[in-house]
Design a protein around this motif. Sequence first.
Motif, mmCIF file in Angstrom:
data_model
loop_
_atom_site.group_PDB
_atom_site.id
_atom_site.type_symbol
_atom_site.label_atom_id
_atom_site.label_comp_id
_atom_site.label_asym_id
_atom_site.label_seq_id
_atom_site.Cartn_x
_atom_site.Cartn_y
_atom_site.Cartn_z
ATOM 1 N N ARG A 117 1.267 -1.271 -0.240
ATOM 2 C CA ARG A 117 -0.255 0.162 -0.135
ATOM 3 C C ARG A 117 0.696 1.280 -0.616
ATOM 4 N NH1 ARG A 117 -2.359 4.060 2.804
ATOM 5 N NH2 ARG A 117 -4.262 4.428 2.159
ATOM 6 N N ILE A 118 0.637 1.888 -0.846
ATOM 7 C CA ILE A 118 1.514 3.702 -0.955
ATOM 8 C C ILE A 118 0.414 4.454 -0.801
ATOM 9 C CG2 ILE A 118 2.634 5.019 -2.484
ATOM 10 C CD1 ILE A 118 4.347 2.127 -2.248
ATOM 11 N N GLU A 119 1.082 6.053 -0.281
ATOM 12 C CA GLU A 119 -0.256 6.551 0.781
ATOM 13 C C GLU A 119 -0.438 7.108 -0.959
ATOM 14 O OE1 GLU A 119 -1.278 7.000 3.409
ATOM 15 O OE2 GLU A 119 0.126 5.823 4.842
ATOM 16 N N PRO A 120 -1.354 7.993 -0.908
ATOM 17 C CA PRO A 120 -2.534 7.837 -1.574
ATOM 18 C C PRO A 120 -1.304 8.969 -2.439
ATOM 19 C CG PRO A 120 -4.034 8.083 -0.399
ATOM 20 C CD PRO A 120 -2.827 7.574 0.207
ATOM 21 N N GLN A 121 -1.137 10.167 -2.014
ATOM 22 C CA GLN A 121 -0.114 11.820 -2.339
ATOM 23 C C GLN A 121 1.062 11.091 -2.886
ATOM 24 O OE1 GLN A 121 -0.960 10.678 0.665
ATOM 25 N NE2 GLN A 121 0.673 11.681 2.349
ATOM 26 N N PHE A 122 0.947 9.837 -2.548
ATOM 27 C CA PHE A 122 2.920 9.236 -3.559
ATOM 28 C C PHE A 122 3.143 8.699 -4.367
ATOM 29 C CE2 PHE A 122 4.072 9.858 0.828
ATOM 30 C CZ PHE A 122 4.276 11.116 0.774
#
Length: 201
Positions: A117-122
């Motif tokens: 899971r990648i944080e949405p902003q990245f």
Amino acid sequence: MATVDPDYMRLTYSCEYRGIPSLDHDPSDFPMNWSVSIDGLVWDEGEEDNDGREVHIGNAWFSIVPDAGMIDLFWTLDAVNQELANVAEMLTTERPDLMPNSGMDLGGDLLVLSSLRIEPQFRGNKLGHAILKAILGTAGRAVSLVVLQAAPLFSDEGPIEGSPEHTAAKAALRRYWADFGFQDASGDYLALGEMADAFDV
């Protein structure tokens, strides 16, 4: 918008394992269960000259099954949890051809990527590719076969299974991992092996 340079990511690994790995290990304790916390430095536009700021980029969870071709894979993984049992069933009944061709019959390891899971902003810069490369270059150095399920995780805010949005999200995940080199295995499963002839290319 802040950008992440993969060379400035820091992956912090944690492995849960009981005892000393061996082929006669208790089945329920056989897989090595890893979690990874990914942090890094980012630079905001116009601020490339400073030292950057520390941010949390994402998390990954995966299991490594040592010497997967030398054990009764289904019997072993069925003792752990349903997710791994499903992978073992797929490999042993639907795609047994993936295992010998990948070198697993010679003692190679199996890596099952449960979640990345990648944080949405990245998102949008293929950081997931860089993270998986880092995992395979560290904890996964003896891995001969990687399996993942290209299906979005369900959440209260996420798409409903079978909806057009869910179907589109699954297709996007498949394309994303196909760009890394994964091939169709069975159903939603994708696989990445060392040898091209392990797949129906």
